[in-house]
Write a protein that holds these residues in place. Structure first.
Motif, PDB file in Angstrom:
ATOM      1  N   ARG A 160      47.139  53.032  24.283  1.00 48.86           N
ATOM      2  CA  ARG A 160      48.129  52.114  24.857  1.00 48.86           C
ATOM      3  C   ARG A 160      47.503  51.198  25.895  1.00 48.86           C
ATOM      4  O   ARG A 160      47.879  50.019  26.013  1.00 48.86           O
ATOM      5  N   ASN A 161      46.552  51.741  26.664  1.00 45.86           N
ATOM      6  CA  ASN A 161      45.879  50.943  27.690  1.00 45.86           C
ATOM      7  C   ASN A 161      44.536  51.605  27.981  1.00 45.86           C
ATOM      8  O   ASN A 161      44.497  52.772  28.391  1.00 45.86           O
ATOM      9  N   GLU A 163      42.625  51.437  30.320  1.00 44.15           N
ATOM     10  CA  GLU A 163      42.411  51.825  31.724  1.00 44.15           C
ATOM     11  C   GLU A 163      43.219  53.059  32.121  1.00 44.15           C
ATOM     12  O   GLU A 163      43.105  53.524  33.257  1.00 44.15           O
ATOM     13  N   TRP A 164      44.040  53.570  31.213  1.00 43.02           N
ATOM     14  CA  TRP A 164      44.820  54.772  31.490  1.00 43.02           C
ATOM     15  C   TRP A 164      44.072  56.000  30.978  1.00 43.02           C
ATOM     16  O   TRP A 164      43.069  55.894  30.285  1.00 43.02           O
TER      17      TRP A 164
END
Length: 201
Positions: A160-161, A163-164
């Motif tokens: 989803r991201n 950076e997560w």
């Protein structure tokens, strides 16, 4: 079409009682508690009911989340909870000058690493000595295999991201110590989550 701004999180409803038990052991008897990244607002109104002697300050950088929080506050009509602030954990300055406790529930893994670093720095600016910073969520522990459910969740987060993702607990504690905290306790929680209690030095 509904105009009700309130959002509901099934996870918040599932974990609020175990978190409440953990908070009973660490929150002060009086003062101001800031929740960073309050999301739907369901946690903060629930805790405000159970800690009527504390003043609760929710926050979230997203306008939609703040609308939901304000909706839950209006619905509950509690006198000890303030309208949400637009706190961005990564910002160098927050629109508040003091807190007696800071909470961040399910934030560290659903935000960039820079947000965790900003949270630690921001909380350190606001909290007096021995005041708690409470983190809740899934963490990976050095030398331990990640549970299958957390591994799947981590993979989904990173899709989803980029950076997560689920953070290594030791990395978070190391950065917390650099920011002026010491680790007081790590509590195992349901569904492979942890409560991490850090105290301002």
């Amino acid at each position: 079409m509904s105009t009700d701004p309130r959002r509901s999180s099934p996870a918040a409803l599932r974990n609020r009682e175990p978190i409440l038990v953990a908070l009973r052991a660490i929150l002060p008897s009086a003062g101001t508690v800031i929740e960073v990244a309050s999301g739907s607002g369901e946690h903060v109104v629930y805790f405000a009911k159970h800690f009527p002697n504390l003043l609760w300050q929710p926050s979230d950088p997203a306008a939609e989340a703040r609308a939901s929080i304000a909706g839950w506050i209006a619905d509950e009509g509690l006198p000890n909870i303030l309208l949400p602030l637009p706190i961005d954990a990564m910002a160098p300055d927050w629109p508040i000058a003091h807190a007696d406790a800071v909470l961040a529930i399910n934030m560290v893994h659903i935000s960039p690493w820079a947000a965790t670093l900003g949270l630690l720095r921001g909380a350190a600016r606001l909290l007096p000595s021995n005041a708690p910073l409470f983190l809740y969520g899934p963490f990976q522990r050095d030398g331990e295999a990640m549970s299958l459910s957390n591994a799947a969740f981590d993979a989904d987060l990173r899709l989803r991201n980029s950076e997560w993702g689920i953070r290594l607990l030791e990395d978070v504690v190391h950065e917390a110590e650099k920011a002026g905290f010491e680790l007081a306790r790590v509590m195992a929680m349901p569904a492979n989550n942890l409560s991490v209690i850090l105290l301002r030095k």
